[in-house]
Design a protein around this motif. Sequence first.
Motif, PDB file in Angstrom:
ATOM      1  N   GLN A  72       0.820  -1.203   0.000  1.00  0.00           N
ATOM      2  CA  GLN A  72       0.000   0.000   0.000  1.00  0.00           C
ATOM      3  C   GLN A  72       0.860   1.262   0.000  1.00  0.00           C
ATOM      4  OE1 GLN A  72      -3.392   0.513  -0.236  1.00  0.00           O
ATOM      5  NE2 GLN A  72      -3.375  -1.654  -0.820  1.00  0.00           N
ATOM      6  N   GLY A  73       1.961   1.223   0.743  1.00  0.00           N
ATOM      7  CA  GLY A  73       2.843   2.375   0.785  1.00  0.00           C
ATOM      8  C   GLY A  73       3.486   2.669  -0.560  1.00  0.00           C
ATOM      9  N   VAL A  74       3.882   1.618  -1.264  1.00  0.00           N
ATOM     10  CA  VAL A  74       4.476   1.798  -2.591  1.00  0.00           C
ATOM     11  C   VAL A  74       3.438   2.335  -3.568  1.00  0.00           C
ATOM     12  CG1 VAL A  74       5.484   0.599  -4.577  1.00  0.00           C
ATOM     13  CG2 VAL A  74       6.293   0.079  -2.262  1.00  0.00           C
ATOM     14  N   LEU A  75       2.224   1.771  -3.525  1.00  0.00           N
ATOM     15  CA  LEU A  75       1.159   2.236  -4.413  1.00  0.00           C
ATOM     16  C   LEU A  75       0.839   3.716  -4.173  1.00  0.00           C
ATOM     17  CD1 LEU A  75      -1.307  -0.797  -4.388  1.00  0.00           C
ATOM     18  CD2 LEU A  75       0.071   0.011  -6.309  1.00  0.00           C
ATOM     19  N   LYS A  76       0.918   4.152  -2.927  1.00  0.00           N
ATOM     20  CA  LYS A  76       0.630   5.542  -2.585  1.00  0.00           C
ATOM     21  C   LYS A  76       1.847   6.454  -2.737  1.00  0.00           C
ATOM     22  CE  LYS A  76      -3.034   4.222   0.652  1.00  0.00           C
ATOM     23  NZ  LYS A  76      -3.489   4.214   2.072  1.00  0.00           N
ATOM     24  N   GLY A  77       2.973   5.876  -3.140  1.00  0.00           N
ATOM     25  CA  GLY A  77       4.163   6.675  -3.394  1.00  0.00           C
ATOM     26  C   GLY A  77       4.811   7.262  -2.161  1.00  0.00           C
ATOM     27  N   TYR A  78       4.771   6.535  -1.023  1.00  0.00           N
ATOM     28  CA  TYR A  78       5.350   7.060   0.207  1.00  0.00           C
ATOM     29  C   TYR A  78       6.854   7.299   0.086  1.00  0.00           C
ATOM     30  CZ  TYR A  78       1.021   6.091   2.770  1.00  0.00           C
ATOM     31  OH  TYR A  78      -0.271   6.090   3.217  1.00  0.00           O
ATOM     32  N   TYR A  79       7.520   6.595  -0.812  1.00  0.00           N
ATOM     33  CA  TYR A  79       8.968   6.739  -0.974  1.00  0.00           C
ATOM     34  C   TYR A  79       9.342   8.005  -1.741  1.00  0.00           C
ATOM     35  CZ  TYR A  79       7.883   5.008  -5.623  1.00  0.00           C
ATOM     36  OH  TYR A  79       7.353   4.866  -6.883  1.00  0.00           O
ATOM     37  N   ARG A  80       8.379   8.668  -2.338  1.00  0.00           N
ATOM     38  CA  ARG A  80       8.648   9.867  -3.122  1.00  0.00           C
ATOM     39  C   ARG A  80       8.850  11.076  -2.208  1.00  0.00           C
ATOM     40  NH1 ARG A  80       6.892  10.021  -8.454  1.00  0.00           N
ATOM     41  NH2 ARG A  80       6.283  12.195  -8.135  1.00  0.00           N
ATOM     42  N   PRO A  81       9.769  11.984  -2.547  1.00  0.00           N
ATOM     43  CA  PRO A  81       9.994  13.168  -1.705  1.00  0.00           C
ATOM     44  C   PRO A  81       8.765  14.061  -1.570  1.00  0.00           C
ATOM     45  CG  PRO A  81      11.795  12.872  -3.279  1.00  0.00           C
ATOM     46  CD  PRO A  81      10.722  11.912  -3.676  1.00  0.00           C
ATOM     47  N   ASP A  82       7.896  14.073  -2.597  1.00  0.00           N
ATOM     48  CA  ASP A  82       6.728  14.958  -2.568  1.00  0.00           C
ATOM     49  C   ASP A  82       5.462  14.264  -2.084  1.00  0.00           C
ATOM     50  OD1 ASP A  82       6.477  13.262  -4.703  1.00  0.00           O
ATOM     51  OD2 ASP A  82       5.925  14.798  -6.167  1.00  0.00           O
ATOM     52  N   ALA A  83       5.586  13.107  -1.428  1.00  0.00           N
ATOM     53  CA  ALA A  83       4.415  12.384  -0.935  1.00  0.00           C
ATOM     54  C   ALA A  83       3.691  13.193   0.137  1.00  0.00           C
ATOM     55  CB  ALA A  83       4.836  11.028  -0.369  1.00  0.00           C
ATOM     56  N   GLU A  84       2.390  13.034   0.202  1.00  0.00           N
ATOM     57  CA  GLU A  84       1.565  13.740   1.185  1.00  0.00           C
ATOM     58  C   GLU A  84       1.772  13.116   2.569  1.00  0.00           C
ATOM     59  OE1 GLU A  84      -0.293  16.207   3.095  1.00  0.00           O
ATOM     60  OE2 GLU A  84      -0.594  16.512   0.927  1.00  0.00           O
ATOM     61  N   VAL A  85       2.125  13.934   3.558  1.00  0.00           N
ATOM     62  CA  VAL A  85       2.386  13.418   4.910  1.00  0.00           C
ATOM     63  C   VAL A  85       1.570  14.171   5.961  1.00  0.00           C
ATOM     64  CG1 VAL A  85       4.707  12.599   4.360  1.00  0.00           C
ATOM     65  CG2 VAL A  85       4.385  14.946   5.145  1.00  0.00           C
ATOM     66  N   LYS A  86       0.464  14.746   5.553  1.00  0.00           N
ATOM     67  CA  LYS A  86      -0.342  15.574   6.447  1.00  0.00           C
ATOM     68  C   LYS A  86      -0.825  14.802   7.672  1.00  0.00           C
ATOM     69  CE  LYS A  86      -3.063  18.350   4.394  1.00  0.00           C
ATOM     70  NZ  LYS A  86      -4.207  18.919   3.620  1.00  0.00           N
ATOM     71  N   ASP A  87      -1.216  13.534   7.494  1.00  0.00           N
ATOM     72  CA  ASP A  87      -1.757  12.763   8.609  1.00  0.00           C
ATOM     73  C   ASP A  87      -0.729  11.824   9.248  1.00  0.00           C
ATOM     74  OD1 ASP A  87      -1.590  11.162   6.369  1.00  0.00           O
ATOM     75  OD2 ASP A  87      -3.428  10.048   6.793  1.00  0.00           O
ATOM     76  N   TRP A  88       0.557  12.001   8.957  1.00  0.00           N
ATOM     77  CA  TRP A  88       1.605  11.202   9.576  1.00  0.00           C
ATOM     78  C   TRP A  88       1.884  11.740  10.981  1.00  0.00           C
ATOM     79  CZ3 TRP A  88       5.718   8.393   6.338  1.00  0.00           C
ATOM     80  CH2 TRP A  88       5.168   7.955   5.123  1.00  0.00           C
ATOM     81  N   ARG A  89       2.316  10.865  11.873  1.00  0.00           N
ATOM     82  CA  ARG A  89       2.550  11.242  13.260  1.00  0.00           C
ATOM     83  C   ARG A  89       4.035  11.453  13.542  1.00  0.00           C
ATOM     84  NH1 ARG A  89      -1.336   6.956  16.541  1.00  0.00           N
ATOM     85  NH2 ARG A  89      -3.335   7.583  15.591  1.00  0.00           N
ATOM     86  N   PRO A  90       4.374  12.387  14.433  1.00  0.00           N
ATOM     87  CA  PRO A  90       5.790  12.640  14.747  1.00  0.00           C
ATOM     88  C   PRO A  90       6.376  11.571  15.658  1.00  0.00           C
ATOM     89  CG  PRO A  90       4.374  14.064  16.056  1.00  0.00           C
ATOM     90  CD  PRO A  90       3.461  13.328  15.107  1.00  0.00           C
ATOM     91  N   VAL A  91       7.679  11.318  15.498  1.00  0.00           N
ATOM     92  CA  VAL A  91       8.394  10.382  16.365  1.00  0.00           C
ATOM     93  C   VAL A  91       9.885  10.710  16.277  1.00  0.00           C
ATOM     94  CG1 VAL A  91       8.731   8.594  14.602  1.00  0.00           C
ATOM     95  CG2 VAL A  91       8.667   7.961  17.024  1.00  0.00           C
ATOM     96  N   ASP A  92      10.583  10.519  17.364  1.00  0.00           N
ATOM     97  CA  ASP A  92      12.026  10.730  17.394  1.00  0.00           C
ATOM     98  C   ASP A  92      12.722   9.401  17.641  1.00  0.00           C
ATOM     99  OD1 ASP A  92      11.817  13.483  17.040  1.00  0.00           O
ATOM    100  OD2 ASP A  92      11.706  13.871  19.195  1.00  0.00           O
ATOM    101  N   ALA A  93      13.801   9.163  16.920  1.00  0.00           N
ATOM    102  CA  ALA A  93      14.616   7.985  17.190  1.00  0.00           C
ATOM    103  C   ALA A  93      15.629   8.349  18.289  1.00  0.00           C
ATOM    104  CB  ALA A  93      15.335   7.545  15.916  1.00  0.00           C
ATOM    105  N   PRO A  94      15.985   7.387  19.141  1.00  0.00           N
ATOM    106  CA  PRO A  94      15.563   5.990  19.110  1.00  0.00           C
ATOM    107  C   PRO A  94      14.131   5.811  19.632  1.00  0.00           C
ATOM    108  CG  PRO A  94      17.684   6.269  20.230  1.00  0.00           C
ATOM    109  CD  PRO A  94      17.067   7.621  20.117  1.00  0.00           C
ATOM    110  N   PHE A  95      13.444   4.827  19.052  1.00  0.00           N
ATOM    111  CA  PHE A  95      12.111   4.471  19.530  1.00  0.00           C
ATOM    112  C   PHE A  95      11.867   3.001  19.217  1.00  0.00           C
ATOM    113  CE2 PHE A  95      11.292   5.251  15.065  1.00  0.00           C
ATOM    114  CZ  PHE A  95      10.334   4.281  14.737  1.00  0.00           C
TER     115      PHE A  95
END
Length: 288
Positions: A72-95
């Motif tokens: 699903q991620g590949v189909l939605k183009g998540y690997y692309r620099p211009d992918a939509e990330v509006k509903d992604w959640r923040p996280v800091d590594a290490p986690f």
Amino acid sequence: MRKVSVKTVLSIVILVLTVFVVMVPELNKLFVRAEKSLVDEVLENYVQPELFYLDSYNISGGWVYKVESYDQGVLKGYYRPDAEVKDWRPVDAPFMFYAVWGNNSIWLRRSFTVPEEFAGKRIRLVFLGAFYYAKVWVNGYYVGEHEGYFAPFAFDVANKLNYKGENVIVVYLSTPVEKSLNNKQAITGVFNDWDMKPYPRWAIGKLPVKYEWTVPIGLWRPVLLVATGQVASSVVLVDAYPDAEARYAQVRIRFYLTNAGPSVSGLINFSVECSGESVPGTLTFSLP
């Protein structure tokens, strides 16, 4: 001898079954918590090989993530620099998160600019620890993958970077939640589903989903951008062979070098320190 009525026996059986139904999930919850403390203890005390570099840039903070399958991620183009990330959640590594059956993969993104002092140097993207399968893209280019969790890994990315603007790293992580004890594919040790399950073997896969075994997933160590010369040492290993009777030891030192430039020959100076004494040594090498 007093006879026990059938009604009493049935009541006892129902009570025992009720306790079993209630306690098994609760025991499972407790064991998951115990597993988490084990994970924390292992990761806090694990010593990794020293990382060698001239300059480094810590990019552990400022990530965003989304729980999604690889397809699903590949189909939605998540690997692309211009992918939509509006509903992604923040996280800091290490986690570290916990994967469950049917929900065991995440996508991560991080934007950054290359430090000016990195220009003209060999640049590697270093993951000091990622659990368990990892696929990595830089600015939309697929740079490689890795399987495991204790060993650090790196990719040469100098020719994938934008030195005058923003760069985007995308990481896909997945951890298999394997319910078949007879067909294990991943080497995850105590973090996998094995004989430490808090319920009988026949119950595997038959408990409600929320009570299934969980496994770790995440970037459990920092992520770095490091700059070196074209020749870099990826790891130095030291093997000691002591002889107690003779009161001496033989030491073997192994340097693992990589070269991103033209063929080169060189010299490594090193010293071994023991009981306040320093023993120098040299090693010559040639790399294609």
